[in-house]
Design an enzyme around this catalytic site. Sequence first.
Site, PDB file in Angstrom:
ATOM      1  N   GLY A   1       6.841  -6.597   0.492  1.00 51.35           N
ATOM      2  CA  GLY A   1       6.085  -5.472   1.605  1.00 51.35           C
ATOM      3  C   GLY A   1       7.217  -6.283   2.168  1.00 51.35           C
ATOM      4  O   GLY A   1       8.412  -6.358   3.373  1.00 51.35           O
ATOM      5  N   SER A   2       6.402  -7.045   3.726  1.00 47.32           N
ATOM      6  CA  SER A   2       7.953  -7.035   5.388  1.00 47.32           C
ATOM      7  C   SER A   2       8.472  -8.477   4.781  1.00 47.32           C
ATOM      8  O   SER A   2       8.063  -9.230   3.797  1.00 47.32           O
ATOM      9  CB  SER A   2       6.967  -7.167   6.143  1.00 47.32           C
ATOM     10  OG  SER A   2       5.960  -8.115   5.493  1.00 47.32           O
TER      11      SER A   2
ATOM     12  N   GLU B   1      10.976  -7.954  -3.050  1.00 51.91           N
ATOM     13  CA  GLU B   1      11.719  -6.860  -2.692  1.00 51.91           C
ATOM     14  C   GLU B   1      10.354  -6.477  -0.973  1.00 51.91           C
ATOM     15  O   GLU B   1       9.400  -5.998  -1.132  1.00 51.91           O
ATOM     16  CB  GLU B   1      11.287  -6.088  -3.837  1.00 51.91           C
ATOM     17  CG  GLU B   1      11.588  -4.858  -3.618  1.00 51.91           C
ATOM     18  CD  GLU B   1      11.345  -3.220  -3.330  1.00 51.91           C
ATOM     19  OE1 GLU B   1      11.559  -3.536  -1.876  1.00 51.91           O
ATOM     20  OE2 GLU B   1      10.942  -2.746  -3.271  1.00 51.91           O
TER      21      GLU B   1
ATOM     22  N   LYS C   1      -1.506  -9.280  -7.087  1.00 52.10           N
ATOM     23  CA  LYS C   1      -3.266  -9.082  -5.749  1.00 52.10           C
ATOM     24  C   LYS C   1      -2.962  -7.484  -5.104  1.00 52.10           C
ATOM     25  O   LYS C   1      -1.389  -7.739  -4.530  1.00 52.10           O
ATOM     26  CB  LYS C   1      -2.784 -10.369  -4.810  1.00 52.10           C
ATOM     27  CG  LYS C   1      -3.336 -10.735  -4.333  1.00 52.10           C
ATOM     28  CD  LYS C   1      -4.348  -9.341  -3.240  1.00 52.10           C
ATOM     29  CE  LYS C   1      -3.178  -9.271  -2.086  1.00 52.10           C
ATOM     30  NZ  LYS C   1      -3.026  -8.255  -0.999  1.00 52.10           N
ATOM     31  N   ALA C   2      -3.390  -6.817  -4.959  1.00 50.62           N
ATOM     32  CA  ALA C   2      -3.319  -4.904  -4.937  1.00 50.62           C
ATOM     33  C   ALA C   2      -3.525  -4.748  -3.702  1.00 50.62           C
ATOM     34  O   ALA C   2      -4.464  -5.925  -2.709  1.00 50.62           O
ATOM     35  CB  ALA C   2      -4.148  -4.126  -6.155  1.00 50.62           C
ATOM     36  N   PRO C   3      -3.298  -3.959  -3.049  1.00 54.58           N
ATOM     37  CA  PRO C   3      -3.028  -3.916  -1.167  1.00 54.58           C
ATOM     38  C   PRO C   3      -4.852  -3.644  -0.574  1.00 54.58           C
ATOM     39  O   PRO C   3      -5.226  -2.821  -1.618  1.00 54.58           O
ATOM     40  CB  PRO C   3      -2.409  -3.162  -0.631  1.00 54.58           C
ATOM     41  CG  PRO C   3      -2.051  -2.330  -2.674  1.00 54.58           C
ATOM     42  CD  PRO C   3      -2.457  -3.412  -3.408  1.00 54.58           C
ATOM     43  N   GLU C   4      -5.568  -3.948  -0.667  1.00 53.38           N
ATOM     44  CA  GLU C   4      -6.749  -3.923   0.542  1.00 53.38           C
ATOM     45  C   GLU C   4      -6.994  -2.301   1.146  1.00 53.38           C
ATOM     46  O   GLU C   4      -7.567  -1.924   0.865  1.00 53.38           O
ATOM     47  CB  GLU C   4      -7.609  -5.253   1.281  1.00 53.38           C
ATOM     48  CG  GLU C   4      -7.313  -6.020   0.439  1.00 53.38           C
ATOM     49  CD  GLU C   4      -6.080  -7.079   0.172  1.00 53.38           C
ATOM     50  OE1 GLU C   4      -4.721  -6.308   0.831  1.00 53.38           O
ATOM     51  OE2 GLU C   4      -6.132  -8.101  -0.620  1.00 53.38           O
TER      52      GLU C   4
ATOM     53  N   CYS D   1      10.414   1.508   1.601  1.00 52.73           N
ATOM     54  CA  CYS D   1      11.134   1.100   1.947  1.00 52.73           C
ATOM     55  C   CYS D   1      12.952   1.312   1.900  1.00 52.73           C
ATOM     56  O   CYS D   1      13.855   0.855   2.656  1.00 52.73           O
ATOM     57  CB  CYS D   1      11.242  -0.390   1.225  1.00 52.73           C
ATOM     58  SG  CYS D   1      11.073  -0.324  -0.164  1.00 52.73           S
TER      59      CYS D   1
ATOM     60  N   TRP E   1       1.133  -1.472   0.629  1.00 48.59           N
ATOM     61  CA  TRP E   1      -0.215   0.157  -0.096  1.00 48.59           C
ATOM     62  C   TRP E   1       1.365   1.012   0.207  1.00 48.59           C
ATOM     63  O   TRP E   1       0.231   2.107  -0.011  1.00 48.59           O
ATOM     64  CB  TRP E   1      -0.976  -0.159   1.464  1.00 48.59           C
ATOM     65  CG  TRP E   1      -0.005  -0.281   2.283  1.00 48.59           C
ATOM     66  CD1 TRP E   1      -0.433  -1.575   3.179  1.00 48.59           C
ATOM     67  CD2 TRP E   1       0.924  -0.054   3.283  1.00 48.59           C
ATOM     68  NE1 TRP E   1       0.599  -2.234   4.313  1.00 48.59           N
ATOM     69  CE2 TRP E   1       1.460  -0.329   4.047  1.00 48.59           C
ATOM     70  CE3 TRP E   1       1.568   2.006   3.257  1.00 48.59           C
ATOM     71  CZ2 TRP E   1       1.948  -0.640   5.657  1.00 48.59           C
ATOM     72  CZ3 TRP E   1       2.088   1.595   3.804  1.00 48.59           C
ATOM     73  CH2 TRP E   1       3.315   1.125   5.250  1.00 48.59           C
TER      74      TRP E   1
HETATM   75  P1  NAD Z   1       2.528  -6.713   6.928  1.00 48.64           P
HETATM   76  O1  NAD Z   1       3.241  -8.060   6.510  1.00 48.64           O
HETATM   77  O2  NAD Z   1       1.093  -7.857   7.919  1.00 48.64           O
HETATM   78  O3  NAD Z   1       1.938  -6.645   4.699  1.00 48.64           O
HETATM   79  C1  NAD Z   1       3.181  -6.579   4.108  1.00 48.64           C
HETATM   80  C2  NAD Z   1       2.798  -6.536   3.291  1.00 48.64           C
HETATM   81  O4  NAD Z   1       2.430  -7.550   2.649  1.00 48.64           O
HETATM   82  C3  NAD Z   1       1.157  -6.413   2.185  1.00 48.64           C
HETATM   83  O5  NAD Z   1       0.823  -5.695   1.606  1.00 48.64           O
HETATM   84  C4  NAD Z   1      -0.328  -7.482   2.681  1.00 48.64           C
HETATM   85  O6  NAD Z   1      -1.510  -6.993   2.383  1.00 48.64           O
HETATM   86  C5  NAD Z   1       0.802  -8.078   2.029  1.00 48.64           C
HETATM   87  N1  NAD Z   1       0.793  -9.237   2.684  1.00 48.64           N
HETATM   88  C6  NAD Z   1       0.948  -9.905   4.217  1.00 48.64           C
HETATM   89  N2  NAD Z   1       0.436 -11.445   3.811  1.00 48.64           N
HETATM   90  C7  NAD Z   1       0.204 -12.538   3.316  1.00 48.64           C
HETATM   91  C8  NAD Z   1       0.434 -13.264   2.462  1.00 48.64           C
HETATM   92  N3  NAD Z   1       0.291 -14.404   3.669  1.00 48.64           N
HETATM   93  N4  NAD Z   1       0.611 -13.197   1.156  1.00 48.64           N
HETATM   94  C9  NAD Z   1       0.876 -12.000   0.283  1.00 48.64           C
HETATM   95  N5  NAD Z   1       0.773 -11.130   0.589  1.00 48.64           N
HETATM   96  C10 NAD Z   1       0.591 -11.014   1.989  1.00 48.64           C
HETATM   97  O7  NAD Z   1       2.519  -5.391   7.044  1.00 48.64           O
HETATM   98  P2  NAD Z   1       1.519  -4.221   6.935  1.00 48.64           P
HETATM   99  O8  NAD Z   1       0.928  -4.186   8.054  1.00 48.64           O
HETATM  100  O9  NAD Z   1       1.084  -3.852   5.816  1.00 48.64           O
HETATM  101  O10 NAD Z   1       3.564  -3.483   6.807  1.00 48.64           O
HETATM  102  C11 NAD Z   1       4.280  -3.134   7.716  1.00 48.64           C
HETATM  103  C12 NAD Z   1       5.173  -3.968   7.349  1.00 48.64           C
HETATM  104  O11 NAD Z   1       5.698  -3.837   5.698  1.00 48.64           O
HETATM  105  C13 NAD Z   1       6.083  -2.435   7.000  1.00 48.64           C
HETATM  106  O12 NAD Z   1       6.571  -2.368   8.368  1.00 48.64           O
HETATM  107  C14 NAD Z   1       6.677  -2.848   5.988  1.00 48.64           C
HETATM  108  O13 NAD Z   1       8.442  -3.239   6.254  1.00 48.64           O
HETATM  109  C15 NAD Z   1       6.726  -3.987   5.236  1.00 48.64           C
HETATM  110  N6  NAD Z   1       6.253  -3.314   4.125  1.00 48.64           N
HETATM  111  C16 NAD Z   1       7.819  -2.732   2.937  1.00 48.64           C
HETATM  112  C17 NAD Z   1       7.168  -2.238   2.091  1.00 48.64           C
HETATM  113  C18 NAD Z   1       8.071  -2.070   0.680  1.00 48.64           C
HETATM  114  O14 NAD Z   1       8.079  -1.233   0.175  1.00 48.64           O
HETATM  115  N7  NAD Z   1      10.008  -2.686   0.414  1.00 48.64           N
HETATM  116  C19 NAD Z   1       6.081  -2.344   1.725  1.00 48.64           C
HETATM  117  C20 NAD Z   1       4.756  -2.318   2.516  1.00 48.64           C
HETATM  118  C21 NAD Z   1       5.217  -2.734   3.612  1.00 48.64           C
END
Ligand code: NAD
Length: 480
Positions: free
Chosen positions: A230-231, A252, A177-180, A286, A153
Amino acid sequence: MSEKEIRTQLLVAGKWQDAADGRTIPVTNPATGQVIGQVAHASKADLEKVVAGAQAGYQAWRNLTAWDRFVIMRKAADLLRERAEQIGRIMSEEQGKPLAQAIIEIQGAAGVIEYFGEEGRRLNDELVPPRAPYVEQRVLHRPVGVVAAFTPWNFPINQIARKLGAALGAGCGVIVKAPEDTPASPAELIRCFCDAGIPAGAVSLVYGVPAEISEYLIAHPVVRKISFTGSTPVGKHLAALAGAQMKPVTMELGGHGPVIVCPDADLDAAAERLAAAKFRNAGQVCIAPTRFLLHKEIAAPFIEKFKAQMSALKIGNGLDEGVTMGPLVNERRVKALTELVDDARQKGAELWQPDISMPNDGCFFPPTLVLKPTLEMRVMQEEPFGPIAIMDEYSDLADAVTEANRLPYGLAAYVYTRCERTERLLGEKLEAGMVAVNHHGIGVPEVPFGGMKDSGYGTEGGPEALKAHTITRLVSALHE
Ligand code: NAD
């Protein structure tokens, strides 16, 4: 209240539609806390149709010539540029970032799509000279197949544009699969591709429970590659699922950007550029600079200059004139950052926040300096992903490098120096996928974008990103 209520649908086999069972997820404006609409919540029945559509769409897309694919991608990029302001408003409303930043993101995404469309025309096959007479050895680069792309997101459009661009440029089909949390602006990006004439099913769009969708898609035989941003914990989980299916991934993931400010640095430029990079998108980036390692001779003046930059921030609703920092994306992130800062305070950190006005409602978090950090503090180990800058001092450059490389992350690292020798040395020594010296312009489409260690693998920029969506095959023929 929203000017126009968000009603984001799924894109299934080229058709925009609600979830089969009608389920939706509410979408909230983080600047006000108000629900501004709904996004469709896909179930397994929807996913089955999506995959069938993607299989057909992929065949249609790969059967076009590279030139015809380029023409459609360029048209999509042009439409995105034309609609940048309108889509930017939607993004600002659902994600929180200032409108100007949203528009820059969208313009940048158009550039990414155009670049990968062009690069797809240069995905040349090769002829390798043979060892035996009359043998012709052809090396073919062919699309890997349907790609499942999971995007976050923080940059609702740009994160998708990188994945979509590289995959489509290589001739692959893509299920996004885009962000909810921020669904409507990504849907507008995908609409540009539909309006540009992409074959039905070549791109699909879903939302729902991320874990359910990823488990389904990664295991599905039609899906041949996984791309995730993501994370780190989620990335490791998805990479393991993909590994069990022998499917390649691009990951990434998180970072904890170290910054080394040398005693010979231009401190005014450093403070201004680093503050802009730190507080852009409220620090939810990030590659944001996070651990500032300041040479002891310049630490005090640098911190004063950085504080002045923080005091000049205007915090508020991203759609309001002059706002330079919006809210965090949701309450979950406010809670996470509050806990990190409380932990640092309890463990002896000195905290500083500028005396600027903050809105009362919404998911706002103040820009915060953490001074006198110690390694016991969680913020020195975990990615804050918010407007928090940690400032520490060093005397010896080698110690600064050791600290910069201490964490398992290795995404972006920054250096401010006027010395070319130091710049070259740090360019070699810093364990990061990207090292930027005296500036922050590392997100351009032509160059690699990715990390090492726990920050992931693979790159989302340059020709390498396109190649990562291909299979290299040999055809060796004896023509007697
Ligand atoms: P989160 O770990 O719950 O989710 C991160 C992302 O992964 C979200 O878009 C979520 O929809 C997706 N996700 C979570 N579980 C998944 C699964 N099992 N399968 C597919 N997708 C899944 O964290 P959050 O609270 O949304 O974001 C917090 C952390 O995420 C941040 O601290 C940061 O480290 C990381 N983050 C990184 C980026 C990046 O650009 N690298 C972007 C957004 C969030």
